[in-house]
Motif scaffolding. Structure first.
Motif, short mmCIF file in Angstrom:
data_model
loop_
_atom_site.label_atom_id
_atom_site.label_comp_id
_atom_site.label_asym_id
_atom_site.label_seq_id
_atom_site.Cartn_x
_atom_site.Cartn_y
_atom_site.Cartn_z
N LEU A 1 1.66 6.80 10.74
CA LEU A 1 1.73 6.88 9.29
C LEU A 1 2.35 5.60 8.75
N TYR A 2 1.56 4.84 7.99
CA TYR A 2 2.03 3.60 7.39
C TYR A 2 2.21 3.82 5.90
N TYR A 3 3.43 3.67 5.43
CA TYR A 3 3.76 3.86 4.02
C TYR A 3 3.18 5.17 3.47
N PRO A 4 3.48 6.28 4.11
CA PRO A 4 2.85 7.54 3.69
C PRO A 4 3.42 8.09 2.39
N ALA A 5 2.54 8.67 1.58
CA ALA A 5 2.95 9.41 0.39
C ALA A 5 3.05 10.87 0.81
N LEU A 6 4.26 11.34 1.00
CA LEU A 6 4.48 12.67 1.56
C LEU A 6 4.90 13.72 0.54
N ASN A 7 5.22 13.27 -0.66
CA ASN A 7 5.53 14.19 -1.74
C ASN A 7 5.14 13.51 -3.05
N VAL A 8 4.06 13.98 -3.65
CA VAL A 8 3.57 13.35 -4.88
C VAL A 8 4.00 14.11 -6.13
N SER A 9 5.02 14.91 -6.01
CA SER A 9 5.57 15.62 -7.16
C SER A 9 6.21 14.63 -8.13
N GLN B 1 2.88 13.86 18.43
CA GLN B 1 3.74 12.66 18.40
C GLN B 1 3.45 11.90 17.11
N THR B 2 4.51 11.57 16.38
CA THR B 2 4.35 10.95 15.06
C THR B 2 5.19 9.68 14.97
N ARG B 3 4.57 8.60 14.51
CA ARG B 3 5.27 7.35 14.25
C ARG B 3 5.08 7.01 12.79
N ILE B 4 6.20 6.73 12.11
CA ILE B 4 6.19 6.44 10.68
C ILE B 4 6.72 5.03 10.47
N PHE B 5 5.99 4.23 9.71
CA PHE B 5 6.37 2.84 9.44
C PHE B 5 6.47 2.65 7.93
N THR C 1 10.28 3.84 11.78
CA THR C 1 10.59 2.42 11.80
C THR C 1 10.64 1.92 10.36
N ILE C 2 11.82 1.36 10.00
CA ILE C 2 11.99 0.84 8.65
C ILE C 2 12.11 -0.68 8.75
N TYR C 3 11.18 -1.37 8.10
CA TYR C 3 11.18 -2.82 8.12
C TYR C 3 12.03 -3.35 6.97
N GLY C 4 13.16 -3.99 7.32
CA GLY C 4 14.10 -4.49 6.33
C GLY C 4 13.52 -5.54 5.40
N GLY C 5 13.81 -5.37 4.12
CA GLY C 5 13.41 -6.35 3.11
C GLY C 5 11.98 -6.24 2.63
N LEU C 6 11.20 -5.34 3.21
CA LEU C 6 9.80 -5.22 2.80
C LEU C 6 9.61 -4.09 1.80
#
Length: 122
Positions: free
Chosen positions: A19-27, A84-88, A116-121
């Motif tokens: 999951l790359y930049y997922p929108a998981l709650n669009v409320s 197995q889930t990977r979130i970026f 995984t959180i990419y700093g500064g992005l």
């Protein structure tokens, strides 16, 4: 959401999720610190996010209450079947807190998840 629909209808789920930049709650009510920082973003500001949600949620579907539109609303029983889930995500992304919340829920259900959180992005 597709994985949850597969689980609901007893179909084969993917082996892994990336999951790359997922929108998981669009409320519209899903405010968080990361969402609030996007209020003045040049590209993905609050008005643009609202437009995206309105374009995505049609034909009676609502991000406010439909877990298949907002996966952060899924029941634990469905999340327990996730592969197995990977979130970026970027540390300045308006949706970062949603990703953290989703990862924590999966972890509490003993699912194999890594955030995984990419700093500064954004």
């Amino acid at each position: 959401a597709l994985t949850a629909l597969c689980l609901k209808h007893k179909q084969r789920v993917p082996d892994h999720l990336l999951l790359y930049y997922p929108a998981l709650n669009v409320s519209y009510e899903a405010y968080s610190p990361s969402a609030l920082t996007s209020m003045h973003d040049k590209f993905l500001n609050h008005d643009m996010l609202r437009l995206c949600v309105e374009s995505y949620c049609q034909n009676g579907h609502s991000g406010e209450s439909d877990p298949f539109v907002s996966p952060n609303l899924l029941s634990d029983s469905l999340l327990a079947g996730f592969p197995q889930t990977r979130i970026f995500v970027g540390s300045k992304d308006a949706l970062m807190d949603q990703s953290k919340y989703f990862a924590v829920r999966l972890k509490k259900l003993s699912r194999d998840v890594k955030l995984t959180i990419y700093g500064g992005l954004p």
